[in-house]
Design an enzyme around this catalytic site. Structure first.
Site, PDB file in Angstrom:
ATOM      1  N   PRO A 276      60.819  55.551   5.951  1.00 63.10           N
ATOM      2  CG  PRO A 276      59.803  57.168   7.136  1.00 63.10           C
ATOM      3  CD  PRO A 276      61.002  56.251   7.182  1.00 63.10           C
ATOM      4  N   GLY A 277      58.420  56.782   3.314  1.00 62.65           N
ATOM      5  CA  GLY A 277      58.674  57.516   2.166  1.00 62.65           C
ATOM      6  C   GLY A 277      57.196  58.115   2.027  1.00 62.65           C
ATOM      7  CB  CYS A 345      45.710  58.108 -26.953  1.00 68.50           C
ATOM      8  SG  CYS A 345      45.498  59.811 -27.616  1.00 68.50           S
ATOM      9  CE1 TYR A 374      57.564  55.470  -4.297  1.00 64.57           C
ATOM     10  CE2 TYR A 374      55.760  55.606  -2.728  1.00 64.57           C
ATOM     11  CZ  TYR A 374      57.011  55.300  -2.928  1.00 64.57           C
ATOM     12  OH  TYR A 374      57.993  54.780  -2.050  1.00 64.57           O
TER      13      TYR A 374
END
Length: 415
Positions: A276-277, A345, A374
């Protein structure tokens, strides 16, 4: 909305506090944008997943979610290892004190130098390509697993589906069987098999089917080459809620179901591994932004913040949805629907399309929950912007675990 925030989050006298510290105090002390991680939430989630996996299972943190020495060290204290997929991630893990069997080494394009680093650590390596058995043996690797792609399509964003036919990861069963045979012929200790069906999984159905197919593959290996796995690495992919409108099963429930399915499906008893992350660190992280320009146009109201796609590219990459809380006005009634734009931008630099807030004004502090995974891990220096700082909070104490990048840092790379 507070259920999206870390366990230590509270609203006191109208102001958000994290780890017992007012958000405004954190912003004043460390600047913005700032990613605040809750020690308590990470530890609680680690214990929950380990309990769900069972005493005969092992859990490795998917370092790609957020490679940070302090976080890896914290997880190691909770008996969580590290899944690393590059020389850099391996270096982070080593700096946190992890080595040998506390690691599992991944990557769909591992070169001989990276394999040699894994061998020096005594870490098991997940073979992912037809010629990796020979490369691993030449590099001195001793223990390996083989990654199998079993053709199960998960119901998630196409960019984070990994178990389907044609995936760049792993090998289909016929080729995977050939790789197992090659690894044995090269004298490698083939511990077992590995699968990963995808990330941010909405339910257990895809993983259940994958586990059953993996067990059938193990049976084929026994019948055709007389080899049986001692380890089944079932990967990760367990999701979290980023937005109040999302319905996502609890990671511990999915881990428990995966473990039970695997123990029933495989013909022999074997050790289960999980990677798991996001679900370990995602909810633990909150990003604090300072509001700048506010443009009330006929079409919509734009609220610009001092970060954006450089510190969180997930809305652009995966159509990820987030929400926000006015951190210093949390008790005020939300009376305006606005869009949160970044400072970059790009017209697509939009963090949140629509969110209801107390009418925003310059200087407000916004807190975006569920940004622990993430975000910093996928951040960039677009527009010459330095990456944000990160702090770890617990019981009224805040510790800097990643300093803010400066312009001097960026210029130091120029030749």
């Amino acid at each position: 909305m507070l259920d999206l925030f870390p366990e230590s989050a509270q609203v006191d006298a109208g102001e958000l506090a994290l780890g017992g510290i007012p958000a405004a105090e954190l912003a004043e002390r460390f600047g913005t944008p700032l990613v605040v991680y809750c020690d308590e939430t990470i530890r609680a989630q680690a214990r929950s997943l380990r309990d769900a996996a069972g005493s005969d299972a092992r859990v490795f943190y998917g370092t790609k979610a957020f490679a940070n020495v302090a976080v890896l060290r914290l997880l190691r204290e909770e008996s969580i290892g590290a899944d690393v997929a590059s020389s850099g991630e391996l270096a982070f893990a080593r700096a946190a004190g992890l080595s040998g069997s506390e690691l599992v080494v991944h990557g769909n394009n591992k070169d001989i130098a990276f394999l040699a680093e894994a061998a020096a650590e005594g870490a098991p390596v997940v073979l992912d390509a037809p010629d990796e058995a020979a490369l691993a043996a030449a590099a001195g690797v001793e223990r390996v697993l083989v990654r199998v792609t079993l053709g199960v399509d998960a119901d998630t964003h196409e960019a984070i589906v990994t178990g389907h036919h044609g995936s760049k990861f792993g090998l289909p069963p016929v080729e995977a069987l050939t790789l197992v045979r090659a690894a044995l012929e090269h004298g490698l200790d083939v511990l077992g098999v590995h699968v990963h069906v995808g990330s941010q999984l909405p339910d257990f159905s895809a993983q259940e089917e994958t586990i059953r197919r993996l067990a059938a593959f193990a049976t084929t290996c026994r019948e055709e080459i007389g080899w049986e796995p001692r380890v089944a690495d079932l990967g990760g992919g367990f999701g979290i809620r980023h937005h109040p409108g999302e319905v996502v099963p609890e990671a511990a429930e999915l881990v428990r179901a995966a473990a039970a399915t695997a123990r029933a499906a495989f013909a022999t008893q074997l050790e289960l591994w999980f990677e798991p992350g996001r679900c370990l660190v995602g909810r633990a992280g909150v990003t604090l932004y300072r509001v700048g320009a506010v443009k009330r146009l006929p079409e919509r109201t734009w609220v610009a913040v001092d970060g954006g796609m450089s510190d969180n590219p997930r809305p652009q990459l995966y159509d990820a949805r987030y929400t926000a809380l006015s951190a210093m006005r949390a008790a005020d009634a939300p009376d305006e629907t606005v869009s949160i734009a970044g400072m970059h931008c790009e017209s697509g630099d939009v963090l949140i399309d629509d969110v209801s807030l107390p009418a925003p004004r310059r200087g407000d502090l916004l807190a975006v929950p569920a940004t622990g995974a993430y975000t910093l891990a996928m951040s960039s220096n677009y527009n010459g912007v330095g990456r944000p700082a990160a702090v770890l909070v617990r019981g009224g104490d805040a510790r800097l675990i990643r300093r803010r990048e400066t312009v001097d840092d960026l210029l130091s790379l120029e030749a």
